[in-house]
Design a protein around this motif. Structure first.
Motif, PDB file in Angstrom:
ATOM      1  N   MET A   1       0.839  -1.198   0.000  1.00  0.00           N
ATOM      2  CA  MET A   1       0.000   0.000   0.000  1.00  0.00           C
ATOM      3  C   MET A   1       0.875   1.249   0.000  1.00  0.00           C
ATOM      4  SD  MET A   1      -2.480   1.018   3.139  1.00  0.00           S
ATOM      5  CE  MET A   1      -1.228   1.728   4.197  1.00  0.00           C
ATOM      6  N   GLU A   2       1.879   1.252   0.865  1.00  0.00           N
ATOM      7  CA  GLU A   2       2.761   2.412   0.951  1.00  0.00           C
ATOM      8  C   GLU A   2       3.509   2.624  -0.356  1.00  0.00           C
ATOM      9  OE1 GLU A   2       2.978   4.688   3.055  1.00  0.00           O
ATOM     10  OE2 GLU A   2       1.492   3.719   4.318  1.00  0.00           O
ATOM     11  N   ARG A   3       4.000   1.507  -0.901  1.00  0.00           N
ATOM     12  CA  ARG A   3       4.773   1.617  -2.145  1.00  0.00           C
ATOM     13  C   ARG A   3       3.907   2.204  -3.245  1.00  0.00           C
ATOM     14  NH1 ARG A   3       5.352  -3.571  -3.620  1.00  0.00           N
ATOM     15  NH2 ARG A   3       7.191  -3.952  -2.372  1.00  0.00           N
ATOM     16  N   GLU A   4       2.693   1.674  -3.327  1.00  0.00           N
ATOM     17  CA  GLU A   4       1.800   2.108  -4.403  1.00  0.00           C
ATOM     18  C   GLU A   4       1.467   3.585  -4.298  1.00  0.00           C
ATOM     19  OE1 GLU A   4      -2.121   0.053  -5.421  1.00  0.00           O
ATOM     20  OE2 GLU A   4      -0.555  -1.477  -5.475  1.00  0.00           O
ATOM     21  N   SER A   5       1.078   4.005  -3.090  1.00  0.00           N
ATOM     22  CA  SER A   5       0.633   5.394  -2.978  1.00  0.00           C
ATOM     23  C   SER A   5       1.815   6.345  -3.124  1.00  0.00           C
ATOM     24  CB  SER A   5      -0.115   5.626  -1.665  1.00  0.00           C
ATOM     25  OG  SER A   5       0.763   5.563  -0.592  1.00  0.00           O
TER      26      SER A   5
ATOM     27  N   LYS B   1       2.676   6.713  -6.788  1.00  0.00           N
ATOM     28  CA  LYS B   1       1.712   7.567  -7.491  1.00  0.00           C
ATOM     29  C   LYS B   1       2.007   9.030  -7.226  1.00  0.00           C
ATOM     30  CE  LYS B   1      -2.040   4.808  -8.873  1.00  0.00           C
ATOM     31  NZ  LYS B   1      -2.379   3.757  -7.889  1.00  0.00           N
ATOM     32  N   LEU B   2       2.249   9.339  -5.937  1.00  0.00           N
ATOM     33  CA  LEU B   2       2.490  10.736  -5.568  1.00  0.00           C
ATOM     34  C   LEU B   2       3.792  11.234  -6.166  1.00  0.00           C
ATOM     35  CD1 LEU B   2       1.450  10.527  -1.830  1.00  0.00           C
ATOM     36  CD2 LEU B   2       0.170  11.507  -3.711  1.00  0.00           C
ATOM     37  N   ASP B   3       4.737  10.316  -6.352  1.00  0.00           N
ATOM     38  CA  ASP B   3       6.061  10.695  -6.833  1.00  0.00           C
ATOM     39  C   ASP B   3       6.004  11.314  -8.228  1.00  0.00           C
ATOM     40  OD1 ASP B   3       8.679  10.822  -5.971  1.00  0.00           O
ATOM     41  OD2 ASP B   3       9.276   9.143  -7.228  1.00  0.00           O
ATOM     42  N   GLN B   4       4.988  10.913  -9.001  1.00  0.00           N
ATOM     43  CA  GLN B   4       4.886  11.449 -10.353  1.00  0.00           C
ATOM     44  C   GLN B   4       4.607  12.938 -10.360  1.00  0.00           C
ATOM     45  OE1 GLN B   4       1.879   9.057 -12.180  1.00  0.00           O
ATOM     46  NE2 GLN B   4       3.093   7.199 -12.027  1.00  0.00           N
ATOM     47  N   MET B   5       4.129  13.447  -9.224  1.00  0.00           N
ATOM     48  CA  MET B   5       3.777  14.862  -9.156  1.00  0.00           C
ATOM     49  C   MET B   5       4.877  15.694  -8.504  1.00  0.00           C
ATOM     50  SD  MET B   5       0.796  15.294 -10.479  1.00  0.00           S
ATOM     51  CE  MET B   5       0.823  14.007 -11.690  1.00  0.00           C
ATOM     52  N   GLU B   6       5.985  15.065  -8.180  1.00  0.00           N
ATOM     53  CA  GLU B   6       7.074  15.801  -7.524  1.00  0.00           C
ATOM     54  C   GLU B   6       7.947  16.484  -8.572  1.00  0.00           C
ATOM     55  OE1 GLU B   6       8.036  15.945  -4.274  1.00  0.00           O
ATOM     56  OE2 GLU B   6       6.673  14.505  -3.340  1.00  0.00           O
ATOM     57  N   LEU B   7       8.458  17.663  -8.227  1.00  0.00           N
ATOM     58  CA  LEU B   7       9.378  18.339  -9.141  1.00  0.00           C
ATOM     59  C   LEU B   7      10.700  17.592  -9.210  1.00  0.00           C
ATOM     60  CD1 LEU B   7       8.867  22.142  -8.461  1.00  0.00           C
ATOM     61  CD2 LEU B   7       8.321  20.878 -10.511  1.00  0.00           C
ATOM     62  N   VAL B   8      11.165  17.141  -8.058  1.00  0.00           N
ATOM     63  CA  VAL B   8      12.356  16.288  -8.034  1.00  0.00           C
ATOM     64  C   VAL B   8      11.939  14.984  -7.375  1.00  0.00           C
ATOM     65  CG1 VAL B   8      14.706  16.033  -7.213  1.00  0.00           C
ATOM     66  CG2 VAL B   8      13.858  18.275  -7.833  1.00  0.00           C
ATOM     67  N   LYS B   9      11.959  13.906  -8.149  1.00  0.00           N
ATOM     68  CA  LYS B   9      11.364  12.648  -7.694  1.00  0.00           C
ATOM     69  C   LYS B   9      12.158  11.989  -6.571  1.00  0.00           C
ATOM     70  CE  LYS B   9       9.053  11.657 -12.030  1.00  0.00           C
ATOM     71  NZ  LYS B   9       8.328  12.895 -11.813  1.00  0.00           N
ATOM     72  N   ARG B  10      11.427  11.219  -5.749  1.00  0.00           N
ATOM     73  CA  ARG B  10      12.098  10.428  -4.719  1.00  0.00           C
ATOM     74  C   ARG B  10      12.885   9.292  -5.353  1.00  0.00           C
ATOM     75  NH1 ARG B  10       7.425  10.989  -1.270  1.00  0.00           N
ATOM     76  NH2 ARG B  10       8.054  11.895   0.687  1.00  0.00           N
ATOM     77  N   GLY B  11      12.269   8.683  -6.342  1.00  0.00           N
ATOM     78  CA  GLY B  11      12.891   7.519  -6.974  1.00  0.00           C
ATOM     79  C   GLY B  11      12.426   6.240  -6.303  1.00  0.00           C
ATOM     80  N   PRO B  12      12.324   5.148  -7.088  1.00  0.00           N
ATOM     81  CA  PRO B  12      11.797   3.879  -6.578  1.00  0.00           C
ATOM     82  C   PRO B  12      12.591   3.313  -5.395  1.00  0.00           C
ATOM     83  CG  PRO B  12      12.046   3.804  -8.967  1.00  0.00           C
ATOM     84  CD  PRO B  12      12.659   5.087  -8.521  1.00  0.00           C
ATOM     85  N   SER B  13      13.890   3.505  -5.373  1.00  0.00           N
ATOM     86  CA  SER B  13      14.692   2.929  -4.285  1.00  0.00           C
ATOM     87  C   SER B  13      14.330   3.557  -2.943  1.00  0.00           C
ATOM     88  CB  SER B  13      16.181   3.152  -4.529  1.00  0.00           C
ATOM     89  OG  SER B  13      16.552   2.703  -5.774  1.00  0.00           O
ATOM     90  N   TYR B  14      14.167   4.870  -2.945  1.00  0.00           N
ATOM     91  CA  TYR B  14      13.824   5.578  -1.714  1.00  0.00           C
ATOM     92  C   TYR B  14      12.449   5.121  -1.230  1.00  0.00           C
ATOM     93  CZ  TYR B  14      14.425   9.608   1.418  1.00  0.00           C
ATOM     94  OH  TYR B  14      14.614  10.422   2.490  1.00  0.00           O
ATOM     95  N   ILE B  15      11.511   5.021  -2.171  1.00  0.00           N
ATOM     96  CA  ILE B  15      10.144   4.614  -1.831  1.00  0.00           C
ATOM     97  C   ILE B  15      10.140   3.202  -1.250  1.00  0.00           C
ATOM     98  CG2 ILE B  15       7.935   3.965  -2.861  1.00  0.00           C
ATOM     99  CD1 ILE B  15       8.233   6.377  -4.682  1.00  0.00           C
TER     100      ILE B  15
END
Lengths: 63, 294
Positions: free
Chosen positions: B84-88, B91-105
């Motif tokens: 659940m956390e990964r998914e949400s 999704k939110l990461d797509q709206m970030e100006l500088v992305k977190r990236g999958p590893s951080y998530i």
């Protein structure tokens, strides 16, 4: 959002007609000043980034 | 009110377990979870985890061995939390100006799952102590466990495995460099000037072979850019790929050249922020631990 083209040359701006051609839209300009202005406009419109190949040619690429 | 020792064990176990979850639920610069709804979700799950851990002890002592199978059900449930956390977050990461990236998530999602198991363990130990010993001994064990879980949850940060120092940004024709590391080609003169005016150049130097590989990981590098941009602000907008914080690696010695575009152009602060970036679990490699190394 739709599909976006990435890592593709979206446009070419040049003041040397003989140097450029091919698949991407090419914009010919008169001089260096116009080259800068045209590349600026295209960068904003296409949400891409202008890269300089040499003093006469720039390409717009979306990353 | 006359309560049996088992009931006391469950009550105290659930309480300490819940408090340990509460202690592990911190809202910091990562801004998640911030609002009450997000917090309630995790506190409720923590409460359930505490209940499971605490009840397991009386169940075992009463030879109700089937009750243990409920723990596997719990594990299933908490894996779901991770999904659940990964998914949400993705999704939110797509709206970030500088992305977190999958590893951080993935790291954050894993932490959420892991914390629930720590809660189970805390509740279990406390409950066991209350049943075997007395109630105040149980509370003591619970407090110790809460302190330990607080220590366990913190990993390393970048300052411990690397040397972070300022680097000079410069342009050579269209090429942007930080010291001697090439970053990118910037076409427009206006953007070159903006980058030189607003940007901060940073060099991150790995301290050993292990940290060199960690630093090369693209997820780790994205995490550095994301954290710095979250804390210092970011001078960019959508549709402006020229103004993108970026990091490039020196292939010879593994140093990382970083361009940051903060709103607040404070070099010292930027370095402190980069030093505090967590080292992602998925980026850790330990080639030095290999036994037959020459």
């Amino acid at each position: 959002m739709g599909t976006t083209l990435e890592k593709k040359i979206l446009a070419v701006v040049s003041d040397r007609k003989e140097q450029v051609g091919g698949g991407a839209p090419v914009f010919y300009v008169a001089d260096a000043q116009e080259l800068e202005e045209r590349a600026f406009l295209l960068e904003k419109i296409l949400s891409g980034m202008a890269h300089q190949l040499d003093d006469h040619t720039m390409i717009i690429v979306r990353h | 009110m006359n309560l049996t020792p088992y009931t006391w064990a469950v009550i105290i176990g659930v309480m300490t377990g819940f408090f340990s979850r509460l202690r592990m639920l911190r809202t910091d610069y990562r801004q998640y979870p911030t609002y009450l709804h997000g917090q309630v979700i995790h506190l409720s799950l923590g409460f359930i985890a505490a209940g499971l851990g605490a009840v397991a002890v009386p169940a075992l002592l009463e030879k109700e061995y089937t009750a243990i199978t409920f723990l596997s059900l719990a594990a299933q449930q908490f894996r779901e939390v991770r999904n659940m956390e990964r998914e949400s977050l993705s999704k939110l990461d797509q709206m970030e100006l500088v992305k977190r990236g999958p590893s951080y998530i993935e790291g954050i999602a894993m932490a959420f799952e892991g914390r629930n198991y720590l809660v189970i363990l805390t509740a279990f130990l406390t409950s066991l102590t209350v049943v075997v010993g007395t109630w105040y001994l149980g509370i003591l064990v619970g407090l110790v466990a809460i302190v330990i879980t607080g220590v366990l949850q913190s990993g390393k940060n970048l300052g411990q495995i690397t040397e972070v120092r300022p680097g000079e940004l410069r342009m050579e024709e269209a090429g942007l460099y930080v010291d001697d590391i090439y970053l990118m080609n910037v076409g427009l003169k206006e953007n070159r000037q903006r980058i030189l005016d607003r940007g901060i150049g940073i060099i991150i130097e790995p301290k050993n072979v292990d940290s060199r590989i960690t630093l090369a990981n693209a997820g780790q590098r994205q995490a550095i850019l994301h954290d710095a941009s979250t804390i210092l602000g970011v001078y960019r907008d959508t549709g402006e790929p020229s103004l993108t914080p970026i990091s490039k690696r020196d292939l010879e010695d593994g140093r990382l050249g970083v361009l940051l575009l903060p709103e607040d152009r404070n070099e010292e602060r930027a370095i402190r922020v980069v030093q505090k970036v967590p080292v992602l679990e998925s980026a850790v490699r330990l080639p030095e631990e290999q036994p037959d190394r020459a």
